[in-house]
Design a protein around this motif. Structure first.
Motif, PDB file in Angstrom:
ATOM      1  N   ALA A  34      18.791  -4.283  15.042  1.00  0.00           N
ATOM      2  CA  ALA A  34      19.426  -3.005  15.383  1.00  0.00           C
ATOM      3  C   ALA A  34      20.819  -3.235  15.968  1.00  0.00           C
ATOM      4  N   LEU A  35      20.957  -4.226  16.820  1.00  0.00           N
ATOM      5  CA  LEU A  35      22.258  -4.479  17.444  1.00  0.00           C
ATOM      6  C   LEU A  35      23.294  -4.915  16.411  1.00  0.00           C
ATOM      7  N   ASP A  36      22.879  -5.714  15.434  1.00  0.00           N
ATOM      8  CA  ASP A  36      23.823  -6.119  14.393  1.00  0.00           C
ATOM      9  C   ASP A  36      24.288  -4.919  13.595  1.00  0.00           C
ATOM     10  N   GLU A  37      23.357  -4.014  13.310  1.00  0.00           N
ATOM     11  CA  GLU A  37      23.749  -2.799  12.586  1.00  0.00           C
ATOM     12  C   GLU A  37      24.630  -1.924  13.466  1.00  0.00           C
ATOM     13  N   GLN A  61      24.975   6.907  22.008  1.00  0.00           N
ATOM     14  CA  GLN A  61      24.264   8.108  21.550  1.00  0.00           C
ATOM     15  C   GLN A  61      23.578   7.838  20.212  1.00  0.00           C
ATOM     16  N   VAL A  62      24.269   7.178  19.311  1.00  0.00           N
ATOM     17  CA  VAL A  62      23.681   6.864  18.007  1.00  0.00           C
ATOM     18  C   VAL A  62      22.445   5.979  18.194  1.00  0.00           C
ATOM     19  N   ALA A  63      22.564   4.980  19.064  1.00  0.00           N
ATOM     20  CA  ALA A  63      21.444   4.058  19.292  1.00  0.00           C
ATOM     21  C   ALA A  63      20.225   4.816  19.797  1.00  0.00           C
ATOM     22  N   MET A  64      20.444   5.731  20.743  1.00  0.00           N
ATOM     23  CA  MET A  64      19.310   6.437  21.323  1.00  0.00           C
ATOM     24  C   MET A  64      18.672   7.388  20.323  1.00  0.00           C
ATOM     25  N   LYS A  65      19.495   8.016  19.493  1.00  0.00           N
ATOM     26  CA  LYS A  65      18.910   8.897  18.476  1.00  0.00           C
ATOM     27  C   LYS A  65      18.133   8.088  17.453  1.00  0.00           C
ATOM     28  N   ALA A  78      17.869   0.388   5.199  1.00  0.00           N
ATOM     29  CA  ALA A  78      17.451   1.766   5.489  1.00  0.00           C
ATOM     30  C   ALA A  78      17.961   2.184   6.866  1.00  0.00           C
ATOM     31  N   ILE A  79      17.893   1.238   7.791  1.00  0.00           N
ATOM     32  CA  ILE A  79      18.370   1.547   9.148  1.00  0.00           C
ATOM     33  C   ILE A  79      19.852   1.876   9.102  1.00  0.00           C
ATOM     34  N   ARG A  80      20.608   1.100   8.317  1.00  0.00           N
ATOM     35  CA  ARG A  80      22.064   1.294   8.290  1.00  0.00           C
ATOM     36  C   ARG A  80      22.418   2.701   7.807  1.00  0.00           C
ATOM     37  N   GLY A  81      21.752   3.135   6.730  1.00  0.00           N
ATOM     38  CA  GLY A  81      22.038   4.473   6.216  1.00  0.00           C
ATOM     39  C   GLY A  81      21.783   5.530   7.273  1.00  0.00           C
ATOM     40  N   TYR A  82      20.670   5.411   7.955  1.00  0.00           N
ATOM     41  CA  TYR A  82      20.332   6.392   8.973  1.00  0.00           C
ATOM     42  C   TYR A  82      21.314   6.331  10.139  1.00  0.00           C
ATOM     43  N   LEU A  83      21.670   5.138  10.559  1.00  0.00           N
ATOM     44  CA  LEU A  83      22.602   5.011  11.683  1.00  0.00           C
ATOM     45  C   LEU A  83      23.934   5.668  11.352  1.00  0.00           C
ATOM     46  N   PHE A  84      24.398   5.478  10.117  1.00  0.00           N
ATOM     47  CA  PHE A  84      25.695   6.052   9.778  1.00  0.00           C
ATOM     48  C   PHE A  84      25.625   7.561   9.603  1.00  0.00           C
ATOM     49  N   ALA A  85      24.507   8.045   9.097  1.00  0.00           N
ATOM     50  CA  ALA A  85      24.364   9.498   9.031  1.00  0.00           C
ATOM     51  C   ALA A  85      24.372  10.067  10.450  1.00  0.00           C
ATOM     52  N   THR A  86      23.720   9.369  11.364  1.00  0.00           N
ATOM     53  CA  THR A  86      23.706   9.801  12.765  1.00  0.00           C
ATOM     54  C   THR A  86      25.104   9.690  13.365  1.00  0.00           C
ATOM     55  N   ALA A  87      25.813   8.619  13.032  1.00  0.00           N
ATOM     56  CA  ALA A  87      27.173   8.436  13.568  1.00  0.00           C
ATOM     57  C   ALA A  87      28.070   9.582  13.120  1.00  0.00           C
TER      58      ALA A  87
END
Lengths: 184, 219
Positions: A34-37, A61-65, A78-87
């Motif tokens: 997660a931290l690398d992403e 905020q992105v990390a917590m969501k 999959a995590i990356r896509g979600y993180l960027f949508a959240t960002a």
């Protein structure tokens, strides 16, 4: 929480010398992924807010969501896509709050492309492309101010103008830059 | 006398060039595009950025200390800014957003989102919506993509009908894409991927007021 140094892999269980099965905490490996992403997310956000303090707040905020998703052991892609949508949504809320506008009133300025690798020179390259699309004077003001860190007085001296005139030129140059940038 | 725009912008540029936060005031919104351009140029000066070691440690602590149970507590959801409406945690929309199980969700396919204590929320003028392009809006805890067709609008939930992932509008293919799985939906909420049998996206109630403002039923 400790890791068994004899078993660096992310399997959930391992054996020590006595043959007893020891539960390895795999949460630590999930956190590392997660931290690398989140490094990519941080670079993405920093490139858009231009300062460390805001970039850290928004990345947090992105990390917590993303915490509920990260616990499911999804692969990095999959995590990356979600993180960027959240960002994207976090950035949208940031600008609408800071500018006092509803999100609908903000122009859609959030690039949708998801970075594939480590933080690259994306922001510098984009800046050069934007500046290349400006008239000479506008480009000069923004280059001196932003890429070389000149003060207003130094820019005025360099361009043989006054501080007041350079200030006005800076504003107009930024408006023009916003029009040139396809993602702005 | 109101501050001149070039002075406003100079104040913000100075902050950025000195690594300070963006401190914006009422009225700065008029120069929003210039401000966003300035932030990007300031970032370009610093080159690609990595998290500081201290910040990385802080994030690691947050990730490691998060609740291990699959559902977020109400407090954790509030801290995470998931837009939880006061008192509306059990079941309903928020329960759906926080569910981590991949099993089918309790709401029936494409049934409209009708929040308890719902209210119509202004999300912009009709002119702000481009024909045929999905625009993400929020009405309290309800996120939706609004589509304009001439003088009318339709809206679907912004959350994938499979997992609690926020979709994004891909202009190239004119589809709503999910970041968590290779699935996508058309603007009327129907799944476009034949390989996944998913429910359609929930319809979100939207209308255009007499004054030409688009309103979404949210919380």
């Amino acid at each position: 929480m400790t890791l068994d140094p004899r078993s660096p892999s992310d399997s959930s269980a391992s054996s020590d010398d006595s043959g007893e099965v020891v539960e390895l905490p795999n949460a630590t490996r999930a956190t590392d992924i997660a931290l690398d992403e989140l490094e990519l997310v941080y670079a993405f956000i920093y490139a858009r807010v231009g300062n460390r303090a805001d970039a850290e707040d928004l990345t947090q905020q992105v990390a917590m969501k993303a915490i509920p998703r990260l616990r499911q052991g999804a692969p990095a892609s999959a995590i990356r896509g979600y993180l960027f949508a959240t960002a994207r949504s976090v950035l949208g809320a940031f600008w609408s709050t800071r500018l006092g506008l509803s999100q609908a009133e903000l122009h859609e300025d959030l690039a949708l492309a998801v970075p594939q690798g480590p933080p690259s020179d994306e922001s510098t390259e984009r800046a050069r492309r934007i500046l290349a699309g400006l008239s000479d004077n506008y480009r000069r003001v923004l280059e001196l101010r932003f890429l070389h860190g000149y003060s207003l007085k130094e820019v005025a001296a360099e361009m043989r103008s006054t501080v007041g005139a350079v200030k006005v030129m800076q504003l107009r140059a930024l408006r023009a830059a916003a029009k040139v940038d396809p993602d702005a | 006398m109101p501050e001149q725009p070039e002075n406003r912008i100079e104040r913000i540029v100075e902050d950025l060039l000195h690594g300070r936060r963006l401190r914006l005031r009422a009225g700065d919104a008029e120069e929003k595009q210039a401000i966003i351009a300035a932030a990007r140029l300031a970032a370009a000066r610093s080159g690609p950025q990595r998290m500081s070691p201290a910040f990385r440690r802080r994030l690691a602590q947050i990730l490691d200390s998060s609740p291990r149970e699959p559902r977020l507590t109400r407090r954790a959801a509030l801290v995470a800014g998931l837009g939880v409406a006061a008192g509306a945690v059990a079941g309903g929309i928020v329960g759906r957003q926080l569910a981590s199980s991949p099993a089918p969700l309790p709401l029936s396919a494409s049934s409209p989102v009708v929040p308890r204590n719902g209210r119509w929320t202004d999300v912009g003028a009709l002119a702000d919506f481009s024909e045929g392009q999905g625009k993400l809006v929020r009405a309290g805890a309800v996120g939706a993509f609004v589509f304009r067709r001439g003088e009318t609008v339709t809206a679907v939930s912004s959350m994938c009908s499979h997992l609690p992932c926020e979709l994004w509008w891909e202009r190239g293919s004119s589809l709503l894409e999910c970041p968590c799985h290779p699935v996508s939906f058309t603007s009327d909420g129907k799944p476009s991927s034949p390989s996944y049998t998913l429910p359609a996206l929930n319809e979100v109630k939207v209308r255009v007021s007499a004054a030409g403002r688009v309103e979404v039923l949210g919380t």
